[in-house]
Structures are given as C-alpha cells and as structure tokens.
Design a protein around this motif. Structure first.
Motif, PDB file in Angstrom:
ATOM      1  N   TRP A   1      14.432 -19.620   3.261  1.00  9.84           N
ATOM      2  CA  TRP A   1      14.075 -18.205   3.367  1.00  9.84           C
ATOM      3  C   TRP A   1      14.658 -17.443   2.193  1.00  9.84           C
ATOM      4  CZ3 TRP A   1      17.315 -13.944   3.567  1.00  9.84           C
ATOM      5  CH2 TRP A   1      16.693 -12.720   3.850  1.00  9.84           C
ATOM      6  N   MET A   2      13.877 -16.487   1.702  1.00 10.51           N
ATOM      7  CA  MET A   2      14.339 -15.610   0.632  1.00 10.51           C
ATOM      8  C   MET A   2      13.645 -14.268   0.798  1.00 10.51           C
ATOM      9  SD  MET A   2      14.158 -16.160  -3.520  1.00 10.51           S
ATOM     10  CE  MET A   2      12.373 -16.111  -3.599  1.00 10.51           C
ATOM     11  N   ALA A   3      14.409 -13.197   0.734  1.00 11.19           N
ATOM     12  CA  ALA A   3      13.836 -11.863   0.933  1.00 11.19           C
ATOM     13  C   ALA A   3      12.692 -11.605  -0.036  1.00 11.19           C
ATOM     14  CB  ALA A   3      14.926 -10.804   0.781  1.00 11.19           C
ATOM     15  N   GLN A   4      12.841 -12.077  -1.267  1.00  5.74           N
ATOM     16  CA  GLN A   4      11.849 -11.803  -2.297  1.00  5.74           C
ATOM     17  C   GLN A   4      10.475 -12.406  -1.987  1.00  5.74           C
ATOM     18  OE1 GLN A   4      14.389 -10.707  -4.395  1.00  5.74           O
ATOM     19  NE2 GLN A   4      13.090  -9.312  -5.551  1.00  5.74           N
ATOM     20  N   SER A   5      10.460 -13.524  -1.276  1.00  3.87           N
ATOM     21  CA  SER A   5       9.184 -14.192  -1.021  1.00  3.87           C
ATOM     22  C   SER A   5       8.737 -14.110   0.431  1.00  3.87           C
ATOM     23  CB  SER A   5       9.274 -15.667  -1.423  1.00  3.87           C
ATOM     24  OG  SER A   5      10.264 -16.341  -0.656  1.00  3.87           O
ATOM     25  N   ASP A   6       9.685 -14.003   1.354  1.00  2.00           N
ATOM     26  CA  ASP A   6       9.343 -14.104   2.774  1.00  2.00           C
ATOM     27  C   ASP A   6       9.357 -12.773   3.505  1.00  2.00           C
ATOM     28  OD1 ASP A   6       9.102 -17.010   2.835  1.00  2.00           O
ATOM     29  OD2 ASP A   6      11.253 -17.003   2.416  1.00  2.00           O
ATOM     30  N   GLU A   7       9.618 -11.687   2.795  1.00  2.00           N
ATOM     31  CA  GLU A   7       9.593 -10.358   3.398  1.00  2.00           C
ATOM     32  C   GLU A   7       8.659  -9.483   2.568  1.00  2.00           C
ATOM     33  OE1 GLU A   7      11.037  -9.825   6.217  1.00  2.00           O
ATOM     34  OE2 GLU A   7      12.264 -11.645   6.316  1.00  2.00           O
ATOM     35  N   PRO A   8       7.332  -9.616   2.787  1.00  2.00           N
ATOM     36  CA  PRO A   8       6.351  -8.911   1.949  1.00  2.00           C
ATOM     37  C   PRO A   8       6.497  -7.402   2.017  1.00  2.00           C
ATOM     38  CG  PRO A   8       5.298  -9.851   3.899  1.00  2.00           C
ATOM     39  CD  PRO A   8       6.678 -10.413   3.844  1.00  2.00           C
ATOM     40  N   GLU A   9       6.357  -6.763   0.877  1.00  2.00           N
ATOM     41  CA  GLU A   9       6.423  -5.305   0.817  1.00  2.00           C
ATOM     42  C   GLU A   9       5.133  -4.689   1.361  1.00  2.00           C
ATOM     43  OE1 GLU A   9       9.360  -4.718  -3.066  1.00  2.00           O
ATOM     44  OE2 GLU A   9       7.247  -4.133  -3.187  1.00  2.00           O
ATOM     45  N   MET A  10       5.274  -3.573   2.069  1.00  2.00           N
ATOM     46  CA  MET A  10       4.128  -2.832   2.583  1.00  2.00           C
ATOM     47  C   MET A  10       4.184  -1.409   2.054  1.00  2.00           C
ATOM     48  SD  MET A  10       1.390  -2.926   4.304  1.00  2.00           S
ATOM     49  CE  MET A  10       0.191  -1.758   4.950  1.00  2.00           C
ATOM     50  N   TRP A  11       3.334  -1.117   1.065  1.00  2.00           N
ATOM     51  CA  TRP A  11       3.256   0.203   0.462  1.00  2.00           C
ATOM     52  C   TRP A  11       2.022   0.931   0.978  1.00  2.00           C
ATOM     53  CZ3 TRP A  11       6.837   2.295  -2.918  1.00  2.00           C
ATOM     54  CH2 TRP A  11       7.814   1.424  -3.422  1.00  2.00           C
ATOM     55  N   ILE A  12       2.210   2.206   1.329  1.00  2.00           N
ATOM     56  CA  ILE A  12       1.100   3.038   1.780  1.00  2.00           C
ATOM     57  C   ILE A  12       1.218   4.400   1.096  1.00  2.00           C
ATOM     58  CG2 ILE A  12       1.025   1.901   4.049  1.00  2.00           C
ATOM     59  CD1 ILE A  12       2.303   4.533   5.171  1.00  2.00           C
ATOM     60  N   ASP A  13       0.158   5.179   1.183  1.00  2.00           N
ATOM     61  CA  ASP A  13       0.237   6.583   0.786  1.00  2.00           C
ATOM     62  C   ASP A  13       0.421   7.411   2.044  1.00  2.00           C
ATOM     63  OD1 ASP A  13      -0.047   6.062  -1.884  1.00  2.00           O
ATOM     64  OD2 ASP A  13      -2.218   6.401  -1.920  1.00  2.00           O
ATOM     65  N   ASP A  14       1.443   8.277   2.076  1.00  2.00           N
ATOM     66  CA  ASP A  14       1.690   9.074   3.272  1.00  2.00           C
ATOM     67  C   ASP A  14       0.672  10.206   3.390  1.00  2.00           C
ATOM     68  OD1 ASP A  14       2.511  11.133   1.582  1.00  2.00           O
ATOM     69  OD2 ASP A  14       4.645  10.849   1.961  1.00  2.00           O
ATOM     70  N   GLU A  15       0.859  11.072   4.364  1.00  2.00           N
ATOM     71  CA  GLU A  15      -0.113  12.131   4.640  1.00  2.00           C
ATOM     72  C   GLU A  15      -0.271  13.098   3.479  1.00  2.00           C
ATOM     73  OE1 GLU A  15       3.910  13.266   6.354  1.00  2.00           O
ATOM     74  OE2 GLU A  15       2.595  11.502   6.301  1.00  2.00           O
ATOM     75  N   ASN A  16       0.687  13.092   2.558  1.00  2.00           N
ATOM     76  CA  ASN A  16       0.606  13.958   1.380  1.00  2.00           C
ATOM     77  C   ASN A  16       0.156  13.203   0.137  1.00  2.00           C
ATOM     78  OD1 ASN A  16       1.580  16.419   2.651  1.00  2.00           O
ATOM     79  ND2 ASN A  16       3.562  15.377   2.770  1.00  2.00           N
TER      80      ASN A  16
END
Length: 696
Positions: A540-555
């Motif tokens: 396990w490695m945070a860099q590969s096994d914890e995918p980033e989730m980017w969104i645009d907020d209400e603004n």
C-alpha cells in the motif's frame, strides 16, 4: 492538565545570572570548524530570559523510573516536585549545565528568511540543560510533577509503563521527517511541493493548473516538467495540527524515526522542534515519552556546513550529532562511546528497539557505485549484485567524522557492535515473549527516490536499502513492525523472505511536517515519466492507492474532496485477546491523515482527522511472534472480546430495544467518526448529509 505561574525577576538578578554563567563556564573556539564560528558566549541575539527555554520532556521511560529534561537560559537552580495521588513523594533541587554545542553561530545570527523579520526566531545564546531521574516508581502509575525555574512553574503528569504480565490496551504513535525550521513558517514559502498522485478517482477533475486561484493563493512548483500546486498548509501548520491530533489520542509512546529538524548542526531547527513538543505550541513530550532515532539530517550542518568539507572532514555531521546527543538521553547500549545512538525501551509487553542507520561500512564512493548501473527491480538487483550496498550516506565518511572529533557514530553493518547488540536485544525480547517493534530512519523498503540502491540503474546516494541487512534478524526473532522514514512517503510493505508465511510490516511514515514527495519516476523517450517500481514488497502507498477526487464546488472553485497524500502519522493500538489457538494479542495499525478543508476563497475551514484504507490487524502469538496472516482468533470458551460493561448494559434490555439501540448507536458512531473511518467517498458524503440533517 498543566498550569504556569509567573513572578517578576529583577533585572539585576538576570544580569548577575548571565554574568556568572559567562565566567563559570568559559568556552573556547579551539575545537571549532573552519566553516562555522560560534558567537561569543556573551553575545546574545536576545537577552537571556527567565523560565523555560524548553519545557520538561520525558526520557528513559520504564515501569520503575522516568527522566525529566528541560532547558533554561539563566543557569539558576530549579526545583522539581513529584506527587502521587496528590501526595508529595519526591522533591529536589537541580543545577543546569551550559551546553556549548547548542550556541548559535555567526551564520545563524546573520541568516535572512523571506517572510520573517530578521532574527525574530532567535533566542539567547544560553542553553542550560537540567536533568532529573526518578527511580523506585510504581508500574502503571500516574505521577504529577511541578518544575519551577526562575519563579516560573510548569505542571504536567506521566504514567509509568505497565509490567509485561499486567497491562491493558497500549497506544503508540509514530511519524518521521518533521524537519522543522523557521523557514517553514511563512505562508506560501513555508509550504512544500505537493507531488502528483499516481491515480485519480473515477469522475475526478484534474488538479488546479497555471493561472488558477490555487496557484495564486498557495504558489506552485514544477515537478517532472509539470507545474504542480503547492500544499495548502505550511510545514509549521502541518506540525502543529499533527501534534495537536496526536495529543488528542493520548498515546503511551511517541516514536520519531529521525530527521527532527532541518539539520542537526543548525540550532534554530532545534529551537523550532522543541517549540512544538515542549514549548510554545504544545507539551506532548512532557506527558508522553518521546523515543527518537537519528536521521541523515541529524548528521547535517545546514547553514554551518553540509556533511563534509572539501578536505574530507565531517564538521557538519559531527556538529549535528553533538547537538542530538545533548538533547536526548537513553538507556544506551553495550558500547559507551556510541552514547544514545541506539537503545531499547520496554513498555509492558512491547519492546521498542531503536537503531542508528546513518552510517554503514565500508564507506562507499557514490560515483563509482553509480557506474555499475545494475538494471531491474530490487530482487533482480540483489540476484545480480549479491548485496544491497553497505552505506546509507555517501556524503561523509567515518574517517571524516572522526577527524571532526565525532566519537559517537556507529556503523550498522553485519558483525558491527550495533549489529551484535541488536541481535542480543532481539533474542532477549523473544525469549521473554515480548511484542517487538523496531525503528530507525532510512527505510529499507520504499517506492521513493531513497528506496533504490546506489549501484542500481536508478541510483541514489543516500539509499535505505542497505538496512535490509537486518531483515533476516527481524524474521528470525519475530519482529511485528518496522518504523522508518527518510523517503517522506506514506507506504507499507510486507516482508517474508524466508517463505514461512510469517513476516513483518515495514512502514515509511515520513509525513510528519516536511515533504509530500511522490514515488521515484524516470523520464521516458517521449518525455513522459514512469515510476520505477523498484520495491516489490509494497502492499500500500498513499500515492497510488488513495486516488484524488477533485471537483468544482458550488462557486466553480476547484476543490479536493478526498484522497491523495497528506501529512499524518501511524497509530498503533495493542490489545490483549483471549483465544483458544495460542493467539494472545492484536496490533492494529491505522494510517491517519490530516485533511485540510477549504472554503471557496481557499481559506482554511478546519483540518479533519481521516484514516486511509489500509488499517492492518496483526495477530500475535503468546510467545510474541506474529501469526501467519490468515490466522484468526478463536475466542476461548466462555470468553468474549467485547467490552464487559457494554455486554452488561444490554443484559436487562429487551431484544427489540437492544436492536434499536444498536442501530442508533451504529449511526451515531458513523456520523461522529466518519472522518476517522476507512469509508468510500460516497458513504462519507451520505454521512455528511446525515450530520447536517440531525445537527450532529
């Protein structure tokens, strides 16, 4: 838990104390290196102050003793009072000793840091060390202590270790690579690069790019040819939040696996570090024993020279080690000249063995080793070369350390004094049925730049792989976990080289407050970069096994909702079990990360404690060895692993009410603890809605 009282000290008393200290402990420059000069003993960037320069912090913890260290600036006598259940049991007066290795240098005095007023981070040139050891204490007993220095009092408490045959749950927290320094404070300039994740969650947008509000707010760095956003927390903020969250969890021990400051030969770095654990920002080290290891930065001169000068004399390395040895006191080893380089601490059924990984022998020449360029992953490399290399730091030599007057530096190579001591301690701990944890700085298993070998096709001059020389010992004596850092990764590897189905977990926990590095990548012919994947043991490695989730907020502002690599620490909880199949305990390892929640202006709203999806449960036999990974606890007849108070609370309740209570309890627990549970993002989002609906 603590209180501080103040009393005004007449200026004449302060002046007299400072004058007395100057004539009582004169220091010459005879042993100074040509590339740094101590300030004169009477030259102070700031006038010596009454009270504590470093608050009391715990050393040499045991079931029947504890040591208190603290520092002042006037050299006056201090009093220490110890109480049990409100009753005084010991009291003594102690004298401070001026420490010449902790004086500022001219380069430190003249340093300029962007974003800070020049010299604002400096204190006086006096570091008086006080040390009091209490013996004859009772196991598993809480004591309150009050230390008074120059009319300033500090009260705190500690609990002695339990015995190996009478203990309850034990909590240990570990991290590495704090690397604190004043330059970590200013906004933007105090933040570090935030290397790109290997993976993004399904539906995720890309990270903010050039021209974005993020880049304008936090700045950016170009990494592997791509401009990347800087992290939204400075190193200073990261350390404060990390220590604050650890304090809330009330650990029994704190393990710091090296690289405490940005250069052991740099006094402002030590001032900064102790400000977090025993100073202005917190006093965790005054109630929780702090077990530290030497890292490569502890052998680095920083502003006062690197590791070794052009003449081959390791002035910077020796200066750093001298400072470390001044601050930290341990039970030591069989080799007195190695001082506190490596040592053992027993806390009930747990044995923590701390090694010094900063130097191996023979000294290697990085240029010559790199010319070998042996291709392949770690197993292919070893099959070709037959060893992992001998040295973790090719930037200084043992001869250079000795030439600079450094006498405490051991080597870790097979057959060395440290090696023999380590095997002796491992064998003794195993014979006593202890659960063994080992810590040192240079991680032997990593996907980062230091996880390769100097003679590999993807070389590094400060690799951790030479510490794999200890792997056979760790397997032979049943080590449960190895704690390390150096690569500034958050990564776990599992090692079972002897193929018996039983192994140990290696954790790189270098996410305390400094870098947020990615894995080691190399440039392809088409200009893209690919990870080398040298470490075949990674699970396990945070860099590969914890995918980033980017969104645009209400603004319409780009926000990270979850995933990716963040600052944090590893929490380890040991609990006894009652099983019929020789299983006696469970060690649960929880990788904690501190997630910064931002508003649409990118101002910090809060920092949340969250848990990565890699919680491990390590079962342990009665003899202290880990079990095979597929073994489960078979509850002993008539026993239950549930808390007895919970069971009795439900005993007189009807079935329907009990079921309803359980459901409501589960909902409440999830709502209150969602940030700390390894839940999918969708589940966390649903719980967040429930929080709002029920005002939880």
């Amino acid at each position: 838990m603590s209180r501080r009282s103040h009393r005004l000290i007449p200026a004449t008393v302060i002046a007299a104390a400072a004058f007395t200290s100057a004539i009582a402990a004169p220091v010459t420059n005879a042993a100074e290196a040509p590339n740094y000069t101590y300030l004169d003993i009477n030259e102070h960037p700031r006038a010596p102050q009454p009270g504590f320069r470093v608050l009391p912090y715990l050393q040499k913890p045991a079931a029947d003793e504890m040591t208190l260290n603290f520092f002042g600036e006037l050299g006056t006598d201090a009093t220490v009072v110890l109480k049990e259940a409100g009753k005084e049991v010991k009291s003594e007066t102690t004298k401070g000793e001026l420490q010449e290795h902790l004086r500022y240098t001219a380069k430190e005095r003249d340093q300029e840091i962007k974003g800070l007023e020049k010299g604002s981070w400096l204190k006086s040139n006096n570091n008086y060390k006080y040390s009091v050891t209490f013996t004859g204490l009772k196991p598993a007993t809480t004591y309150e202590y009050t230390v008074t220095l120059d009319g300033v009092s500090k009260t705190n408490s500690f609990t002695t270790a339990p015995t190996a045959d009478a203990w309850n749950n034990i909590r240990i927290v570990a991290f590495s690579d704090t690397e604190t320094e004043p330059a970590g404070r200013p906004k933007i300039d105090g933040a570090r690069e935030w290397e790109r994740n290997r993976s993004f969650a399904e539906g995720s947008l890309d990270r903010p790019g050039e021209g974005s509000a993020w880049f304008e707010k936090f700045g950016s760095n170009t990494r592997l040819g791509v401009p990347e956003p800087r992290y939204p927390l400075t190193q200073d903020e990261a350390m404060k939040y990390n220590i604050g969250e650890i304090s809330k969890q009330k650990p029994d021990l704190l393990l710091v696996a090296g690289d405490l400051g940005q250069g052991g030969g740099y006094q402002p770095g030590w001032d900064e570090y102790f400000g977090y654990v025993a100073g202005d920002h917190g006093d965790l080290a005054g109630s929780t024993p702090m077990l530290t290891a030497l890292g490569n930065w502890e052998t680095f001169g920083a502003a006062n020279g690197s590791y070794q000068d052009a003449d081959g004399i390791a002035w910077g390395a020796a200066k750093g080690r001298n400072a470390y040895m001044t601050y930290f006191d341990t039970f030591g080893s069989d080799t007195p000249e190695h001082e506190d380089s490596y040592y053992r601490v027993d806390h009930g059924p747990v044995t923590v063995i701390t090694l010094d990984s900063t130097k191996g022998l023979p000294d290697e020449n990085a240029k010559e080793e790199k010319e070998k360029a042996i291709p392949g992953n770690d197993k292919e490399f070893f099959a070709e070369k037959g060893d992992w290399g001998k040295d973790t730091n090719t930037s200084f030599t043992m001869e250079g350390m000795h030439a600079a007057g450094g006498t405490s530096q051991p080597d870790f190579s097979e057959g060395s004094e440290q090696w023999k001591w380590a095997e002796k301690q491992l064998a003794d701990a195993r014979a006593k049925g202890q659960y063994i944890i080992v810590q040192f700085h240079h991680t032997p298993y990593s996907s980062g730049v230091h996880g390769t070998a100097t003679a590999s096709a993807t070389p590094d001059a400060q690799p951790g792989t030479p510490m794999r020389v200890y792997t056979p010992l760790f397997e032979k004596y049943g080590v449960a976990a190895v704690i390390s850092g150096h690569d500034e990764m958050f990564e776990r590897s599992f090692i079972d080289d002897d193929g018996d189905g039983i192994g140990f977990h290696n954790f790189d926990v270098g996410v305390a407050a400094d870098g947020l590095r990615g894995d080691y990548r190399v440039k392809n012919e088409d200009g893209t970069y690919s990870p080398i994947d040298f470490n075949t043991y990674r699970e396990w490695m945070a860099q590969s096994d914890e995918p980033e989730m980017w969104i645009d907020d209400e603004n319409g502002v780009r926000q990270l909702k979850d995933g990716g690599k963040h600052y944090g620490h590893l929490q380890m909880d040991l609990e006894p079990l009652k099983c019929s199949n020789n299983v006696a305990a469970k060690l649960t390892t929880t990788p904690v990360y501190l997630f910064p929640v931002l508003d649409s202006n990118y101002d910090l709203v809060r920092v949340e404690r969250r848990v990565y999806n890699d919680v491990q449960e390590i079962l342990l036999h009665k003899d202290g060895r880990p079990t095979k990974r597929d073994v489960k606890c078979d509850p002993a007849s008539g026993s239950s692993q549930q808390d007895s108070s919970s069971s009795s609370a439900l005993a007189g309740v009807g079935i329907a009410v009990g079921v309803l209570a359980a459901l409501l309890g589960a909902l409440g627990f999830a709502a209150l603890n969602a940030d700390a549970l390894p839940l999918p993002p969708a589940v966390k989002a649903a719980i967040e809605q429930a929080r709002s609906a029920f005002n939880i």
